[in-house]
Design a protein around this motif. Structure first.
Motif, short mmCIF file in Angstrom:
data_model
loop_
_atom_site.label_atom_id
_atom_site.label_comp_id
_atom_site.label_asym_id
_atom_site.label_seq_id
_atom_site.Cartn_x
_atom_site.Cartn_y
_atom_site.Cartn_z
N VAL A 166 9.73 -4.64 -9.33
CA VAL A 166 8.50 -4.70 -8.53
C VAL A 166 8.60 -3.77 -7.32
N GLU A 167 9.80 -3.67 -6.75
CA GLU A 167 9.99 -2.89 -5.52
C GLU A 167 9.81 -1.39 -5.72
N ASN A 168 10.06 -0.89 -6.92
CA ASN A 168 9.95 0.57 -7.12
C ASN A 168 8.91 0.98 -8.15
N ALA A 169 8.17 0.01 -8.71
CA ALA A 169 7.19 0.33 -9.75
C ALA A 169 6.10 1.27 -9.25
N TRP A 170 5.84 1.24 -7.94
CA TRP A 170 4.81 2.11 -7.37
C TRP A 170 5.19 3.59 -7.51
N HIS A 195 2.60 -9.50 -13.62
CA HIS A 195 1.38 -9.17 -12.88
C HIS A 195 1.68 -8.25 -11.71
N ALA A 196 2.77 -8.52 -10.99
CA ALA A 196 3.13 -7.70 -9.84
C ALA A 196 3.52 -6.28 -10.25
N LEU A 197 4.24 -6.15 -11.36
CA LEU A 197 4.62 -4.81 -11.84
C LEU A 197 3.36 -3.99 -12.15
N LEU A 198 2.40 -4.59 -12.77
CA LEU A 198 1.16 -3.87 -13.10
C LEU A 198 0.36 -3.53 -11.86
#
Length: 203
Positions: A166-170, A195-198
């Motif tokens: 989640v921390e680096n998916a952006w 959901h957070a990853l997306l």
């Protein structure tokens, strides 16, 4: 080329802190739209039995289930497709066995392999590891810059893989989908993490 699947769960039982089928079901509820069965340390018979359970779940949830490495198990389990490594059966040979209606994915680690994958007729590629990952023993990744270049040049859809959380998916470019294992399997809230990853990966 934009990936047809946004988030692939690489389902590995030993990483799961909850029942693996529950992990898969909750992850799909959170947005996972492909499941890959990856089990490196079990017999073909055990892999087949487990794969059949996941395929049944995938059919109920209406998401494709891909079997890692084994065309034979994939056929026997009536899965949606197979994911091959660079040292596995060639995509051309797999396609001859499977026909045009099954998905074939291929692991790639550089631009040359990516170009070869497109020429071979793979439906999609995994590209990575983007970041360092304990799951496959990589102490460093290829980096976001190489992934971004690959996503721009690719003639086949890309799933970014390796150390994504989640921390680096952006940091993953929008043309690439995401494939994760421990990020979801090792969490007690698979739906929330999916959901957070997306949400972080602007598609």
């Amino acid at each position: 080329m934009r990936a047809p699947y946004r988030l692939c769960l690489i389902l590995t039982r030993e990483l799961c802190v909850l029942d693996p089928l529950r992990v898969a079901e909750e992850a799909v509820a959170g947005g996972v739209d492909m499941i890959q069965v990856r089990e490196k340390e079990c017999s073909a018979a055990e892999l087949l039995a487990w794969s059949c359970q996941v395929v049944e779940l995938g059919q109920r949830l209406k998401v494709p289930v891909i079997i890692n490495d084994s065309v034979e198990v994939m056929l026997a389990a009536e899965a949606s497709g197979v994911h091959l490594g660079q040292d596995d059966m060639s995509v051309a040979d797999a396609r001859q066995l499977l026909g045009e209606n099954k998905l074939i994915g291929l692991s790639t680690h550089d631009l040359e392999q990516l170009e070869d994958a497109a020429l071979s007729g793979a439906n999609y590629v995994g590209f990575g590891p983007v970041f360092a990952t304990k799951t496959k023993g990589y102490t460093e990744g290829l980096g976001v810059e190489k992934l971004t270049t690959a996503a721009l040049l690719a003639q086949v859809p890309i799933l970014a893989i390796g150390g994504i959380a989640v921390e680096n998916a952006w940091m993953i470019p929008g043309k690439a989908g995401i494939a994760v294992s421990s990020a979801i399997c090792s969490n007690k809230e698979p739906q929330k993490i999916a959901h957070a990853l997306l949400a972080k990966n602007v598609y």
